[in-house]
Design a protein around this motif. Structure first.
Motif, PDB file in Angstrom:
ATOM      1  N   LEU A 197       0.833  -1.197   0.000  1.00 54.18           N
ATOM      2  CA  LEU A 197       0.000   0.000   0.000  1.00 54.18           C
ATOM      3  C   LEU A 197       0.870   1.250   0.000  1.00 54.18           C
ATOM      4  O   LEU A 197       0.579   2.230  -0.706  1.00 54.18           O
ATOM      5  N   LEU A 198       1.940   1.227   0.775  1.00 56.84           N
ATOM      6  CA  LEU A 198       2.829   2.384   0.821  1.00 56.84           C
ATOM      7  C   LEU A 198       3.426   2.668  -0.557  1.00 56.84           C
ATOM      8  O   LEU A 198       3.488   3.832  -0.990  1.00 56.84           O
ATOM      9  N   ARG A 199       3.845   1.627  -1.271  1.00 56.36           N
ATOM     10  CA  ARG A 199       4.403   1.834  -2.610  1.00 56.36           C
ATOM     11  C   ARG A 199       3.366   2.442  -3.549  1.00 56.36           C
ATOM     12  O   ARG A 199       3.686   3.326  -4.361  1.00 56.36           O
ATOM     13  N   ARG A 200       2.130   1.965  -3.449  1.00 57.97           N
ATOM     14  CA  ARG A 200       1.070   2.516  -4.300  1.00 57.97           C
ATOM     15  C   ARG A 200       0.871   4.004  -4.011  1.00 57.97           C
ATOM     16  O   ARG A 200       0.754   4.823  -4.925  1.00 57.97           O
ATOM     17  N   LEU A 201       0.840   4.360  -2.739  1.00 55.60           N
ATOM     18  CA  LEU A 201       0.651   5.756  -2.363  1.00 55.60           C
ATOM     19  C   LEU A 201       1.820   6.621  -2.832  1.00 55.60           C
ATOM     20  O   LEU A 201       1.627   7.750  -3.301  1.00 55.60           O
ATOM     21  N   LEU A 202       3.034   6.093  -2.712  1.00 53.50           N
ATOM     22  CA  LEU A 202       4.218   6.855  -3.107  1.00 53.50           C
ATOM     23  C   LEU A 202       4.326   7.038  -4.616  1.00 53.50           C
ATOM     24  O   LEU A 202       5.093   7.893  -5.088  1.00 53.50           O
ATOM     25  N   ASP A 203       3.558   6.275  -5.375  1.00 53.97           N
ATOM     26  CA  ASP A 203       3.579   6.402  -6.827  1.00 53.97           C
ATOM     27  C   ASP A 203       2.811   7.624  -7.320  1.00 53.97           C
ATOM     28  O   ASP A 203       2.821   7.917  -8.525  1.00 53.97           O
ATOM     29  N   ASP A 204       2.126   8.325  -6.433  1.00 57.33           N
ATOM     30  CA  ASP A 204       1.400   9.523  -6.833  1.00 57.33           C
ATOM     31  C   ASP A 204       2.370  10.496  -7.508  1.00 57.33           C
ATOM     32  O   ASP A 204       3.416  10.836  -6.934  1.00 57.33           O
ATOM     33  N   PRO A 205       2.060  10.964  -8.702  1.00 57.46           N
ATOM     34  CA  PRO A 205       2.994  11.848  -9.423  1.00 57.46           C
ATOM     35  C   PRO A 205       3.228  13.187  -8.730  1.00 57.46           C
ATOM     36  O   PRO A 205       4.195  13.890  -9.073  1.00 57.46           O
ATOM     37  N   TYR A 206       2.399  13.545  -7.757  1.00 54.18           N
ATOM     38  CA  TYR A 206       2.606  14.826  -7.078  1.00 54.18           C
ATOM     39  C   TYR A 206       4.003  14.915  -6.479  1.00 54.18           C
ATOM     40  O   TYR A 206       4.649  15.967  -6.541  1.00 54.18           O
ATOM     41  N   TYR A 207       4.467  13.802  -5.912  1.00 63.00           N
ATOM     42  CA  TYR A 207       5.752  13.828  -5.203  1.00 63.00           C
ATOM     43  C   TYR A 207       6.941  14.054  -6.132  1.00 63.00           C
ATOM     44  O   TYR A 207       8.020  14.420  -5.672  1.00 63.00           O
ATOM     45  N   ALA A 208       6.740  13.844  -7.419  1.00 60.70           N
ATOM     46  CA  ALA A 208       7.828  14.048  -8.382  1.00 60.70           C
ATOM     47  C   ALA A 208       7.801  15.430  -9.011  1.00 60.70           C
ATOM     48  O   ALA A 208       8.717  15.790  -9.755  1.00 60.70           O
ATOM     49  N   GLN A 209       6.759  16.228  -8.716  1.00 60.38           N
ATOM     50  CA  GLN A 209       6.679  17.572  -9.293  1.00 60.38           C
ATOM     51  C   GLN A 209       7.771  18.462  -8.697  1.00 60.38           C
ATOM     52  O   GLN A 209       8.023  18.419  -7.496  1.00 60.38           O
ATOM     53  N   PRO A 210       8.395  19.287  -9.517  1.00 58.12           N
ATOM     54  CA  PRO A 210       9.419  20.195  -8.980  1.00 58.12           C
ATOM     55  C   PRO A 210       8.769  21.331  -8.195  1.00 58.12           C
ATOM     56  O   PRO A 210       7.650  21.746  -8.501  1.00 58.12           O
ATOM     57  N   PRO A 211       9.447  21.840  -7.179  1.00 61.78           N
ATOM     58  CA  PRO A 211       8.929  23.007  -6.471  1.00 61.78           C
ATOM     59  C   PRO A 211       9.135  24.274  -7.306  1.00 61.78           C
ATOM     60  O   PRO A 211       9.991  24.287  -8.187  1.00 61.78           O
ATOM     61  N   PRO A 212       8.356  25.338  -7.033  1.00 60.02           N
ATOM     62  CA  PRO A 212       7.327  25.377  -5.995  1.00 60.02           C
ATOM     63  C   PRO A 212       6.087  24.607  -6.432  1.00 60.02           C
ATOM     64  O   PRO A 212       5.699  24.647  -7.598  1.00 60.02           O
ATOM     65  N   ARG A 213       5.492  23.887  -5.485  1.00 58.33           N
ATOM     66  CA  ARG A 213       4.266  23.154  -5.755  1.00 58.33           C
ATOM     67  C   ARG A 213       3.370  23.257  -4.529  1.00 58.33           C
ATOM     68  O   ARG A 213       3.838  23.423  -3.411  1.00 58.33           O
ATOM     69  N   THR A 214       2.078  23.157  -4.761  1.00 62.11           N
ATOM     70  CA  THR A 214       1.133  23.261  -3.666  1.00 62.11           C
ATOM     71  C   THR A 214      -0.007  22.293  -3.887  1.00 62.11           C
ATOM     72  O   THR A 214      -0.328  21.934  -5.031  1.00 62.11           O
ATOM     73  N   THR A 215      -0.614  21.863  -2.802  1.00 62.58           N
ATOM     74  CA  THR A 215      -1.708  20.908  -2.883  1.00 62.58           C
ATOM     75  C   THR A 215      -2.629  21.118  -1.692  1.00 62.58           C
ATOM     76  O   THR A 215      -2.429  22.027  -0.883  1.00 62.58           O
ATOM     77  N   GLY A 216      -3.643  20.280  -1.584  1.00 61.98           N
ATOM     78  CA  GLY A 216      -4.587  20.433  -0.484  1.00 61.98           C
ATOM     79  C   GLY A 216      -5.551  19.265  -0.443  1.00 61.98           C
ATOM     80  O   GLY A 216      -5.330  18.219  -1.074  1.00 61.98           O
ATOM     81  N   LYS A 217      -6.633  19.463   0.290  1.00 62.46           N
ATOM     82  CA  LYS A 217      -7.629  18.397   0.397  1.00 62.46           C
ATOM     83  C   LYS A 217      -8.458  18.252  -0.870  1.00 62.46           C
ATOM     84  O   LYS A 217      -9.291  17.345  -0.957  1.00 62.46           O
ATOM     85  N   GLU A 218      -8.230  19.136  -1.840  1.00 60.77           N
ATOM     86  CA  GLU A 218      -8.867  18.915  -3.136  1.00 60.77           C
ATOM     87  C   GLU A 218      -8.313  17.649  -3.769  1.00 60.77           C
ATOM     88  O   GLU A 218      -8.955  17.029  -4.610  1.00 60.77           O
ATOM     89  N   ARG A 219      -7.096  17.262  -3.370  1.00 61.92           N
ATOM     90  CA  ARG A 219      -6.448  16.066  -3.913  1.00 61.92           C
ATOM     91  C   ARG A 219      -6.428  14.938  -2.901  1.00 61.92           C
ATOM     92  O   ARG A 219      -6.782  13.796  -3.216  1.00 61.92           O
ATOM     93  N   PHE A 220      -5.983  15.227  -1.689  1.00 60.98           N
ATOM     94  CA  PHE A 220      -5.777  14.187  -0.685  1.00 60.98           C
ATOM     95  C   PHE A 220      -6.985  14.123   0.262  1.00 60.98           C
ATOM     96  O   PHE A 220      -6.992  14.735   1.330  1.00 60.98           O
ATOM     97  N   HIS A 221      -7.990  13.371  -0.174  1.00 62.19           N
ATOM     98  CA  HIS A 221      -9.242  13.278   0.570  1.00 62.19           C
ATOM     99  C   HIS A 221      -9.678  11.811   0.652  1.00 62.19           C
ATOM    100  O   HIS A 221      -8.971  10.907   0.165  1.00 62.19           O
ATOM    101  N   LEU A 222     -10.841  11.571   1.260  1.00 59.20           N
ATOM    102  CA  LEU A 222     -11.290  10.194   1.480  1.00 59.20           C
ATOM    103  C   LEU A 222     -11.485   9.414   0.175  1.00 59.20           C
ATOM    104  O   LEU A 222     -11.053   8.250   0.094  1.00 59.20           O
ATOM    105  N   PRO A 223     -12.126   9.959  -0.869  1.00 56.68           N
ATOM    106  CA  PRO A 223     -12.217   9.190  -2.117  1.00 56.68           C
ATOM    107  C   PRO A 223     -10.854   8.823  -2.695  1.00 56.68           C
ATOM    108  O   PRO A 223     -10.692   7.744  -3.269  1.00 56.68           O
TER     109      PRO A 223
END
Length: 390
Positions: free
Chosen positions: A225-251
């Protein structure tokens, strides 16, 4: 100048108010903490807010109602902070409001929306209010976050090596305050957002967060499960980057759990806690940080803090309290500073941190009962922040 900073983060569990005596002394901005008060959102308001946040659908009627009720909640706490922390002599209130949507597409922020109309605060307190601080940076091409980066840069400037300020709220963000290159800041990913969503889901709403890391402590990290979560492309985006609960939510979490439905709740929470620790530590390593100064609600989770120390290896991890800013109130103090800069006509952004085209004086001003009397412009902008106990 006595300034009250009001803050409710992406966990939207409470409103915090921190008061500070702020002054300019030569090239330094001096902050003397006066204390903090906090109040949870009424249960009905928190439930209504949760029901309206993405990816849920909502109506303009509900947005209007939320704007009013959040504004009143902020106003009530501002009155209390003025009386209890400032002796009824506050000069200014600064309100972050409640972020309900951060419009990000293709790595670009197109807009941001914070609710909690400043008029309610100005009417209740009689003080002028600085609010809506993020929008100007977005209009200048920035991410609108992390806005606390200007405070972190001023505060940690001069420390040896490459100090990194870390905030663990619903979302985790870091500011790289020094080093050989320019400062930088970005959201690393979820801090408490997915943990809170999982706890709320698995307890049927009985619990809103993993108090003292109790669930994670009983669980086992599931590596698949951890590997699946870490595959999210957000973590590979170069800074500056921003995110929120629009992305990381229950669904989002439910989709990640597809094929892992048999995992017990404590294993899911342990895995999400490890996800936060690993992505934060990876971000710190990417900027070659030599120390981490941490604040925010996540510092109260001993399991998260233990995992973060493991992931950081030999990089020292210390609380912001050690440097004079209480961890629970640091963001509220930061917004007090931003409002102070605004009324003095000083920029509150570092373009290298937010990605904006230029620095901006932030926010909108709502006059108090006595109208609006701005202080004279300072001779020069401060280059460092000194925390001096009152």
């Amino acid at each position: 100048m006595r300034v009250i900073g009001l803050m409710s983060g992406t966990s939207y569990d409470a409103v915090d108010a921190a008061a500070a005596d702020l002054s300019l002394e030569g090239d330094a901005l001096v902050l003397a903490p006066l204390g903090m008060v906090s109040a949870p959102y009424p249960a009905g308001l928190r439930d209504a807010l949760a029901a309206a946040l993405p990816p849920a659908a909502t109506t303009l009627r509900e947005v209007c109602r939320l704007d009013t009720h959040i504004g009143r909640a902020f106003a009530s706490l501002a009155v209390r902070a003025d009386e209890e922390l400032c002796g009824g002599r506050a000069d200014l209130v600064v309100s972050h409001g409640q972020t309900v949507y951060h419009w990000v597409e293709g790595g670009t922020v197109h807009g941001t929306l914070q609710l909690g109309r400043a008029a309610w605060i100005a009417e209740a307190t009689g003080r002028p209010v600085v609010s809506d601080l993020r929008a100007r940076d977005v209009a200048a091409g920035g991410q609108g976050a992390p806005l606390v980066s200007v405070v972190d840069v001023l505060w940690l400037r001069g420390r040896p090596g490459v100090p990194v300020a870390l905030n663990l709220g619903g979302i985790a963000n870091i500011t790289v305050a020094a080093g050989t290159g320019p400062p930088a800041a970005f959201d690393t990913g979820p801090a408490n957002a997915l943990i809170d969503a999982a706890v709320h889901h698995f307890t049927g709403g009985a619990l809103g967060y993993d108090e003292d890391g109790a669930l994670a402590a009983r669980g086992r990290v599931d590596e698949a499960l951890l590997r699946r979560l870490l595959d999210d492309p957000y973590y590979a985006q170069p800074p500056p980057r921003t995110t929120g609960k629009e992305r990381f939510h229950l669904p989002y979490l439910r989709a990640a759990l597809s094929g892992h439905e048999a995992l017990p709740a404590q294993d899911v929470v342990a895995t999400l806690t490890r996800l936060t620790a690993r992505t934060v530590a990876g971000a710190v390593r990417s900027v070659r940080g030599t120390e981490v100064v941490v604040s925010g609600g996540g510092t109260r989770n001993p399991v998260l803090m233990s995992m973060l120390r493991e992931e950081l290896g030999g990089v020292p991890l210390r609380g912001s309290d050690e440097l004079g800013l209480p961890s629970a109130a640091k963001e509220a103090y930061a917004f007090a500073v931003l409002g102070f800069l605004t009324v003095h006509g000083l920029a509150g952004t570092v373009p290298a941190c937010t990605g904006a085209r230029h620095p901006s004086v932030l926010g909108s001003l709502t006059p108090g009962r006595g109208g609006l009397r701005l202080p004279g412009p300072p001779g020069a902008a401060p280059v460092r922040l000194l925390v001096r106990q009152a």
